[in-house]
Design an enzyme around this catalytic site. Structure first.
Site, short mmCIF file in Angstrom:
data_model
loop_
_atom_site.label_atom_id
_atom_site.label_comp_id
_atom_site.label_asym_id
_atom_site.label_seq_id
_atom_site.Cartn_x
_atom_site.Cartn_y
_atom_site.Cartn_z
N LYS A 1 0.83 -1.22 0.00
CA LYS A 1 0.00 0.00 0.00
C LYS A 1 0.86 1.26 0.00
CE LYS A 1 -2.19 -1.36 3.66
NZ LYS A 1 -1.61 -2.70 3.73
N GLU B 1 -2.31 4.78 5.93
CA GLU B 1 -2.87 4.30 7.20
C GLU B 1 -4.29 4.83 7.41
OE1 GLU B 1 -1.29 1.95 8.61
OE2 GLU B 1 0.70 2.22 7.75
#
EC number: 2.7.1.21
Length: 192
Positions: free
Chosen positions: A15, A88
């Site tokens: 990610k 996040e």
């Protein structure tokens, strides 16, 4: 037309690498990005998004108190922002995800949010749940379980490598604490 994207996965799917590549793509074209990451994530240097591949970039920090719409709007008035990237994103509040939709809808700035879908017990994070509900585009980034199947889940491990079955939802850690697993192996270790 600006849209809200949610790139989600288990841990270790790349990610942060994808976020950094997306930011680079904008910057390579002379466009300005604003990268945010969770203040609570202290695995790397504060104010940095870092990839396990060894690349990183400076980032603004967010916590539960920041109004992301106001912060981006202020930065955008000082210097045009072409894209907002959030690392996040599972740590966002529901209200902050609403603020991301305002960045897209009112400021017409695309937002790319990256986060984990579920915690170590298979429960959805509130930020991820809101993004799954309200994002214009959902993109699953894939990683694999030790058995070779797609890993949809993550377990938290204790100091002995045993799966933890209770505790606080948020406990920051990396590969030493968390392991991505397929549903079958997750169920064997957590749902006993």
């Amino acid at each position: 037309m600006a849209q809200l994207y949610f790139y989600y996965s288990s841990m270790n799917a790349g990610k942060s690498t994808h976020l950094l590549q997306s930011s680079y793509n904008y910057q390579e074209r002379g466009l300005v990005t604003a990268i945010y990451t969770a203040k609570i994530d202290d695995r790397f240097a504060k104010g940095k998004v870092a990839s396990r591949l060894g690349i990183d970039a400076d980032a603004f920090l967010f916590d539960e108190k920041i109004n992301l719409f106001k912060d981006v709007d202020q930065k955008h008035q000082a210097e045009k922002i072409d894209c907002v990237l959030i690392d996040e994103a599972q740590f966002l509040s529901t209200e902050q995800v609403k603020q991301l939709t305002d960045i897209v809808d009112l400021l017409h700035i695309p937002v790319l949010a990256y986060g984990i879908r579920t915690d170590f017990l298979g429960q959805t994070f509130s930020g991820s749940a809101a993004l799954l509900a309200w994002a214009d585009k959902l993109v699953e980034l894939k990683t694999i379980c030790h058995c070779g199947r797609k890993a949809n889940f993550v377990i938290r491990q204790d100091a002995n490598g045993k799966a933890v079955q209770n505790g606080e939802q948020v406990e920051v850690g990396g590969n030493e604490r968390y392991e991505p697993l397929c549903r079958a192996h997750f169920k064997q270790l957590v749902w006993l």
